[in-house]
Scaffold this motif. Structure first.
Motif: not given
Length: 507
Positions: A444-448, A379-395
């Motif tokens: 399987r779980a791929t969500l990006s 679960l990569d939350l880095e892009a979510l945090i750096t984008s200020g909360g863009d939920l589509t950036q959760i990987a």
């Protein structure tokens, strides 16, 4: 003279003694390999084993009714070892080679009789031949769907399945491949734990309650009496681990203590959703099944949930992976660390790092005492945090690697030892008699922002120390977090995780 008349003649010539009841067991069934039937009775008795392909009640001997037909009675007199005398210990075994793959899928039912009176047939057993490396459906399906829970062995060898069908328990009789309802237990929620205790009882702990929050409710179910004793843990927990220790106690670690989310706040500040991870627990506690009491344990160095906790040969516990918080910053992340807890010293050791952070993975101790961590979720939350909360950036992704822990002089270490046939999380694991580990199902779980792939897996792999991962046969149905149980003949029962049926893996 027909075989029936031959057997009847043996009855008439025998000395009149009290009827004796024999016991019949079965084993094997692998193709190629052999199927065996073993009779137990009084030393020196005459015995006969009767097999059939249908269970039509038949009076094979005058006044003696079998649960099977007599269509194959001739085999009793032509197959080696199917008729004779029990040895000095009162035992006899007959074996038949299994070579033709066409035998797969048959259900061979069998009973035995012992003389000299032949008054009462033995118990019924069923053999289902299967090609090595394949899964086959059990003769009978579970009475209710199963999702999670625990499997405990009963004194007579039957298996108790509890915690995966709401408050209903089920019993599995291996000799018949039969499931039956077996009373009511304790209703558990999502992210709870069901732990088979050393004496056959089952501990249910935590999970999400009816209010959607972690609960401190737990219970102990005794299958021999049908009694359920409701208890209270020291802390509410969900997504924790409950590991049986060598001294019979249970060690409960981590989990979520609170999963409150302010959905109104999320509308204006999506990052506020991360506050749910503030409920991660670092606390531990012990359950004593003798006194039915809980006692607080030491805190882990990091809070974590959705991790694994595996008992080692030296009595220590390996706690690995899961969801955690970066120290000081309190930013949620997936853990790539493990700790060993020494039951002797009562402390956690220094962190041990492995390749690939993971949560919702599976773990099992191998025959040599090492432990493998299989797959899991990233679960990569880095892009979510750096984008200020863009939920589509959760990987989110599932892992396809296996890492192995081996103990050392101080704390031991990890190495990557194989690649799965496909990424999988929450797979089922079982140790085979030859030392290999069966890895079955998962999801399987791929969500990006660019890809979505969510689905259960029907595939299976084998891991062997020193040889890595290899592919084996697939299950008939895709299963997430199935329960696996070793059976007496070396096969593995696979149940739950989605499909309503059950399967047996033939190594």
């Amino acid at each position: 003279m027909t075989p029936t008349r031959v057997l009847s003649l043996a009855l008439l010539l025998a000395a009149p003694v009290a009827a004796q009841t024999s016991e019949l067991s079965r084993g094997g069934g692998a193709i190629p390999g052999s199927a065996t039937w073993s009779v137990a009775g009084d030393p020196g008795q005459i015995y006969a084993i009767v097999v059939a392909l249908d269970e039509t009640p038949t009076e094979i001997l005058p006044g003696v009714s079998f649960a099977i037909s007599d269509a194959l009675l001739d085999l009793t007199f032509t197959l080696p070892g199917f008729i004779g005398l029990l040895d000095g210990s009162g035992n006899a075994t007959a074996s038949v080679p299994m070579v033709d793959p066409g035998l797969a899928g048959l259900v061979i039912s069998a009973q035995a009789v012992t003389g000299p009176t032949f008054g009462s047939p033995s118990n019924l057993v069923r053999t289902t031949p299967a090609v090595s490396g394949t899964f086959a459906a059990t003769v009978e399906a579970p009475a209710l769907p199963i999702l999670g829970g625990a499997i405990s062995q009963l004194p007579n060898g039957d298996l108790l399945l509890a915690g995966g069908s709401g408050p209903a328990a089920q019993r599995y009789t291996d000799e018949l491949e039969r499931f039956e309802l077996d009373g009511l237990t304790f209703g558990v929620g999502l992210l709870s734990q069901a732990t088979a205790l050393a004496d056959g009882r089952v501990l249910f702990s935590g999970g999400l309650g009816l209010d959607g929050q972690p609960t401190d409710a737990c219970a102990v179910f005794d299958p021999t009496t049908g009694d359920t004793t409701e208890l209270t843990m020291g802390s509410p927990r969900a997504g924790h681990q409950a590991t049986l220790l060598s001294d019979g106690r249970v060690f409960l670690t981590g989990g979520f203590g609170d999963v409150s989310i302010d959905f109104t706040a999320i509308l204006t500040d999506p990052l506020s959703a991360l506050s749910v991870f503030n409920g991660l627990l670092a606390s531990t506690e012990f359950f004593d099944p003798a006194s039915l009491t809980f006692a607080g344990g030491p805190n882990m160095l990091e809070p974590r949930a959705l991790h694994t906790a595996t008992a080692l040969n030296n009595g220590s516990i390996l706690v690995a992976g899961g969801m955690t918080l970066i120290p000081i910053l309190n930013i949620p992340t997936v853990s790539a660390t493990a700790y060993t807890y020494s039951t002797l010293l009562g402390v956690f050791g220094l962190p041990i790092f492995f390749d690939g952070p993971r949560l919702a993975h599976s773990a099992i101790k191998m025959a040599d005492g090492s432990v493998i961590l299989v797959g899991g979720i990233t679960l990569d939350l880095e892009a979510l945090i750096t984008s200020g909360g863009d939920l589509t950036q959760i990987a989110i992704g599932a892992r396809d690697d296996v890492v192995r822990y081996t103990s050392g002089l101080f704390s031991g270490g990890f190495s990557t030892v194989g690649t799965l046939s496909e990424p999988r999380a929450l797979s089922g694991l079982a140790l085979l008699p030859d030392g290999r580990a069966l890895i079955a199902g998962g999801f399987r779980a791929t969500l990006s922002s660019s890809a979505i792939d969510l689905g259960a897996a029907s595939s299976a792999d084998l891991y062997q120390v020193g040889s890595g991962v290899s592919v084996t046969g697939s299950m008939a149905g895709a299963r997430t977090q199935p329960l696996l149980a070793n059976l007496a003949d070396g096969t593995v029962l696979v149940v739950g995780g989605g499909p309503s049926d059950a399967e047996i893996y033939q190594p």
